[in-house]
Design an enzyme around this catalytic site. Structure first.
Site, PDB file in Angstrom:
ATOM      1  N   LYS A 155     -13.379   6.041  -7.126  1.00 56.15           N
ATOM      2  CA  LYS A 155     -12.469   6.440  -6.052  1.00 56.15           C
ATOM      3  C   LYS A 155     -12.950   7.788  -5.521  1.00 56.15           C
ATOM      4  O   LYS A 155     -13.246   8.694  -6.307  1.00 56.15           O
ATOM      5  CB  LYS A 155     -11.050   6.559  -6.623  1.00 56.15           C
ATOM      6  CG  LYS A 155      -9.954   6.823  -5.609  1.00 56.15           C
ATOM      7  CD  LYS A 155      -8.593   6.868  -6.318  1.00 56.15           C
ATOM      8  CE  LYS A 155      -7.435   7.045  -5.359  1.00 56.15           C
ATOM      9  NZ  LYS A 155      -6.130   7.054  -6.077  1.00 56.15           N
ATOM     10  N   SER A 186      -2.881   4.289  -3.747  1.00 57.06           N
ATOM     11  CA  SER A 186      -4.010   4.789  -2.986  1.00 57.06           C
ATOM     12  C   SER A 186      -5.373   4.309  -3.498  1.00 57.06           C
ATOM     13  O   SER A 186      -6.362   4.435  -2.771  1.00 57.06           O
ATOM     14  CB  SER A 186      -3.994   6.316  -3.013  1.00 57.06           C
ATOM     15  OG  SER A 186      -4.127   6.782  -4.339  1.00 57.06           O
ATOM     16  N   SER A 228      -0.572   4.536  -8.026  1.00 56.20           N
ATOM     17  CA  SER A 228      -1.771   4.382  -7.200  1.00 56.20           C
ATOM     18  C   SER A 228      -2.889   3.560  -7.826  1.00 56.20           C
ATOM     19  O   SER A 228      -3.833   3.196  -7.141  1.00 56.20           O
ATOM     20  CB  SER A 228      -2.316   5.756  -6.803  1.00 56.20           C
ATOM     21  OG  SER A 228      -1.630   6.221  -5.663  1.00 56.20           O
TER      22      SER A 228
END
Lengths: 482, 529
Positions: B96, B172, B196
């Site tokens: 990420k 996210s 997330s």
């Protein structure tokens, strides 16, 4: 005309002399280093970094708190103080807010006697004592603003006094005592010129007898004790002038211009800035266990003011001597060791220390612990003089010789034949020599100029290179001249 | 099966048996990326969709092809030399883009960090590399992780759901879960602040684990809400998640909040079954509470029947395998999770965003040369997208001296109450003595693109069932639990006491075995059909 009382509180920032910074492993002191050389991702606040607390900073902070008679909290917290400035790379300073390392504390400040006022003690309370990280530095160069992050993350203790000081002299005296204490307990080099001890002064005035506090001004950027005193004196003058002219004092922040010796207004302080303090989530609370605390406090020595009093009480030293001998911890240790080894009158040790030893330390830029002339050797020299084996001037020269060679005083006396000549015959021969070489003086003496005796003794001493026992020489001369 | 679709634990075996090479595995992943990822997200203004985007995932911001090839080669050389290349040798992972990887851009999906190249590597990434994993690249996310759909990324087009590119991947960590679901990599490193990792894992039909707070170091993770952020694994199956957690968990001298708790052998206990475990079902996780957009009044609504049914079926299967199901477990403060989160996360986020000021790195406005304050305002105004700005405004408001007692301090109290809910039901000598709670991960399956984005309050409520674990610091595991009528994956969630990751993985693994031959297990994401 009204009489005014001056109200002063001092806010000090003390740079702890740890090896590394408070939240990373960069070198803490950068005084001699070029800008931005002692930095890393952590202290420059790169995205994603986390602080890790330096244990040594906590220990030094706790030691200072204890020396200020403050209460240590078993559990204290770090908080974020949020504001924007180019020298603050994270946009917040990691500090302590409502639950800091310690609370309370005081310094009983001895004020020497001055014109019209006997000596007294000013009790100065501490209202804030916490750990925090330092910010960097910025400066304007041409049309550019340059930043140096070396200082970011250097461990500081912020310590604030109550509005307890009543004159510029007291403020200066407080800083002198604080600096002495910091060096004494070994937590800071406390050199104001190098920013290791920084001071802002809050100053206000009020009519004598009043109990309320008037708006204060804050003086920043004062980097010597003399400047603090000068700046406060200037500001008090200004405030009195303003009040006398019917004006109100506004809560300004002032800047001291060292070169021009003037105060300049930096900004008005209508409202307190909101720093939006909240607990620093990246650090755990500081848990000061009883074991850890005991370990830290075991390093707390007798404090300078306590030792000063003890020297006066136990050794019957005058205040002047005690003050000088406790000005620095190693010097006072030296004194006490010498007294112990000597076992004679402490005042005699004090005299030799303050004259011979201090001169030597100053000349060579040494501290007492670095001398090859150990306290025991000094005591030896004193005993050699006391017992009449050497005279005082030989003793004084021995101080230099022992320091230069590291040999014991006894060894030097033996090697160089410095022992006093007490042989009546040897001295008598020299005395006769002196008298026969000085017929005019002999005539004058006999005509009644008795004061010439000193000159004759001096001549004998000179011929014998100081080794003669002067008392004996005098007796023989008197006998020969009678 | 292609190598890129093969589980990581099987790849590890194939590699050691010399039946494949790290380079072959990498090439398989690169081919898949070539086939399904489409154009990478960029800052440049472009049409939202182009015809060529059809069926594309857009997971990557930075593909680190050369770097990955070198790492794969190094693994192959070690294997050839008979050296141990590590437990994750040759396994490609995506990261990420909120973690720092030395030499690679670390954008946080924000314009303000678009030009920032990290000079150091985050601890969890270092540990993956030390275990032999091959870092494939940095994947998209909501800007600074602020969102639950990936749509707020400054790098557009944002990631799509591989099960249906008209739908969001969740967020996210949407780039992470989409890349894993689409077979671009078997593993991804995500972060979970309110859900997330778990919410996008549920939306994309993969396994996502939010470990206990402090189990995995945060060093090198660009902070959102420091007291809530947890790095964790995204994988296609429970075993792979355990394998990855094993590599990244543990104390870290660079993170004071990383726990000094020994890391157990997660794989060793994975197949021990669920006999004797007490698993709770809570009515408070079968309903959601959200503000009525008209009146602002809080309204309650049951989660859709098919979500509840999936949880009930899982409970039944686990009971059949010997677990004890405990009904009606009260978790009364669950409903306050989002409001409290709104306050706490914003206060920390606003402070964490202070460092992006245009002074040192990242975006600096070109049009404020001689005025510091103006440079701050313009740099931040132009560099931050709407989500960071909303968080700054809210965070500054609720932490202001005159409001912090009313909001921030109150939210901290609510947080303690949520923690108490968990403490009571996990208490070994309490009434419930649970080993885990079983819940739906999300109130709904993945929603369509643009359906929720723009309403940042409702977007936040997508995290309603995941955020309590962040408040409490306890671990949460999301794993696939079937497909809904809309063809989208349903996520099931297990919540357990501190450091109970091994138990949660064990329960999920049992469920995986029990449903091995289910028809839905054979269905592939749409982009792979």
């Amino acid at each position: 005309m009204t009489d005014y009382e001056v109200i002063i509180g001092l806010e000090t920032h003390i740079q702890l002399n740890t090896v590394t910074k408070i939240f990373c492993s960069c070198k803490a002191d950068s005084w001699f280093d070029p800008p931005n050389t002692n930095i890393c991702p952590v202290c420059t606040g790169l995205p994603g970094v986390l602080p890790v607390l330096n244990k040594s900073a906590v220990e030094k902070g706790a030691l200072l708190a204890a020396a200020m008679h403050a209460q240590l909290r078993p559990l204290s917290f770090f908080d974020r103080k949020n504001y924007f400035y180019p020298d603050l790379p994270k946009g917040y300073q990691i500090s302590q807010y409502d639950q800091s390392l310690a609370f309370g504390g005081y310094l009983d400040l001895p004020m020497p006697a001055s014109a019209g006022r006997p000596a007294y003690v000013r009790h100065v309370g501490i209202i804030k004592l916490h750990l925090e990280e330092d910010a960097g530095k910025t400066k304007n160069v041409g049309g550019e603003r340059w930043t140096d992050f070396n200082r970011c993350g250097v461990p500081l203790v912020e310590m604030v006094t109550g509005p307890d000081l009543r004159s510029a002299d007291e403020a200066a005296q407080y800083l002198i005592r604080l600096r002495q204490l910091l060096r004494w307990i070994g937590v800071s080099e406390a050199d104001m010129e190098r920013g290791q001890l920084r001071c802002d002064a809050n100053v206000s005035i009020r009519p004598v007898g009043a109990t309320y506090l008037n708006p204060k001004t804050e003086i920043k950027n004062v980097n010597s004790i003399e400047s603090v005193r000068d700046a406060i004196l200037k500001e008090v003058e200004r405030q009195i002038r303003e009040v006398e002219a019917g004006h109100k004092i506004e809560a300004w922040t002032l800047e001291w211009d060292e070169d021009k010796q003037v105060l300049r207004k930096m900004r008005s302080k209508e409202t307190e800035a909101d720093y939006r303090y909240f607990r620093e989530p990246d650090l755990l609370p500081i848990r000061l266990t009883e074991e850890w605390k005991a370990e830290i406090l075991s390093a707390l020595p007798e404090l300078p003011l306590e030792r000063r009093q003890r020297f006066m009480d136990a050794y019957e030293l005058p205040e002047y001597d005690a003050e000088i001998l406790t000005s620095e911890r190693r010097l006072s240790d030296y004194f006490e060791q010498a007294v112990l080894a000597y076992r004679g009158d402490p005042k005699r040790v004090s005299n030799w220390l303050m004259n011979e030893i201090l001169r030597m330390l100053n000349e060579r830029g040494l501290t007492a612990d670095a001398l090859r002339l150990t306290p025991t050797y000094l005591a030896d020299i004193l005993r050699l003089v006391d017992s009449g084996q050497i005279n005082t001037s030989t003793g004084k020269s021995l101080v230099e010789k022992v320091e230069a060679t590291g040999k014991s005083p006894q060894q030097i006396v033996a090697e160089e034949g410095l022992a006093k000549v007490s042989d009546d015959a040897a001295i008598r021969a020299v005395c006769q020599e002196v008298l026969s070489e000085s017929p005019k003086e002999v005539e004058a003496y006999r005509a009644g100029k008795q004061t010439l005796m000193g000159w004759f003794v001096g001549q004998v001493m000179k011929k014998m290179r100081g080794k003669a026992d002067p008392t004996l020489a005098r007796q023989i001369l008197e006998e020969l001249l009678s | 099966m292609e190598l890129c679709d093969t589980p990581a634990y099987e790849l590890a075996v194939l590699l050691r048996q010399k039946r494949t090479t790290a380079t072959e595995i990498l090439n398989s992943c690169l081919a898949r990326i070539e086939a399904v990822d489409g154009r990478p997200g960029t800052l440049e203004p472009q049409p939202a969709t182009l015809p060529e985007d059809a069926g594309k995932v857009h997971a990557f911001i930075t593909l680190m092809k050369t770097h990955a090839m070198q790492q794969a080669q190094a693994v192959d050389e070690k294997l050839a030399a008979g050296e141990d290349p590590g437990p994750l040798a040759g396994i490609p992972v995506t990261i990420k883009d909120i973690f720092c990887v030395r030499g690679a851009p670390a954008t946080a999906a924000s314009r303000i960090l678009a030009n920032f190249v990290a000079p150091y590597t985050a601890t969890p990434v270092t540990r993956l590399e030390q275990a032999g994993a091959v870092v494939l690249g940095k994947v998209n996310l909501d800007e600074f992780t602020y969102g639950s759909s990936n749509e707020s990324s400054a790098f557009q087009p944002s990631t799509r759901n591989p099960w249906n590119p008209e739908r969001v991947p969740g967020g996210s960590s949407g780039g992470s879960t989409a890349s894993v679901a689409a077979g671009e990599a078997p593993l991804s490193l995500g972060t979970d602040t309110a859900g997330s990792i778990r919410q996008p894992a549920a939306f994309c039909g993969v396994v996502g684990l939010k470990p206990t707070y402090g189990r995995v170091s945060r060093y090198g993770l660009i902070a959102f809400a420091s007291s809530l952020d947890c790095p964790g694994p995204v994988a296609r199956n429970v075993t792979d998640a355990a394998l990855m957690l094993q590599a990244i968990a543990g104390p870290d001298p660079q993170d004071a909040t990383a726990a000094n708790v020994p890391v157990p052998d997660y794989l060793a206990v994975l197949d021990e079954g669920v006999r004797g475990l007490r698993i709770g079902l809570s009515p408070d996780y079968f309903r959601i509470t959200y503000p009525n957009p008209e009146t602002g009044e809080m309204e309650e609504q049951p989660v859709p029947e098919e979500m509840t049914a999936a949880v009930r079926r899982a409970a039944k299967l686990l009971a059949e395998m010997g677990a004890e199901i405990v009904e009606d477990v009260p978790m009364p403060n669950t409903r306050y999770g989002i409001p409290a989160y709104f306050v706490i996360s914003r206060v920390e986020a606003a402070s964490n965003l202070h460092r992006y000021d245009g002074v040192k790195y990242g975006y600096r406005t070109p049009d404020a040369q001689n005025d510091l304050r103006l440079m701050y305002r313009r740099s931040r105004g132009q560099g931050f997208g709407p989500q960071p700005k909303l968080r700054i405004l809210m965070g500054m408001y609720v932490s202001a001296a005159q409001y912090s007692a009313q909001y921030y301090n109150r939210a901290l109290k609510v947080r303690s109450l949520i923690r108490r809910d968990f403490d009571q039901v996990f208490d070994r000598s309490g009434r419930y003595r649970l080993d885990a709670l079983l819940t739906p991960t999300t109130p709904t399956t993945a929603f369509p693109m643009a359906a929720v984005y723009g309403n940042s309050v409702m977007m936040q409520y997508a995290d309603q069932l995941t955020v309590p674990a962040n408040h409490a610091g306890v671990p949460g595991l999301s794993f696939p639990g079937g497909l809904a009528a809309d063809g989208m994956p349903i996520g099931l969630q297990l919540l357990g006491p501190d450091f109970s990751e091994a138990t949660l993985l064990r329960i999920a693994r049992s469920y995986e075995l029990a449903t091995e031959s289910d028809a839905w297990r054979k269905v592939k994401p749409k982009v792979l059909r």
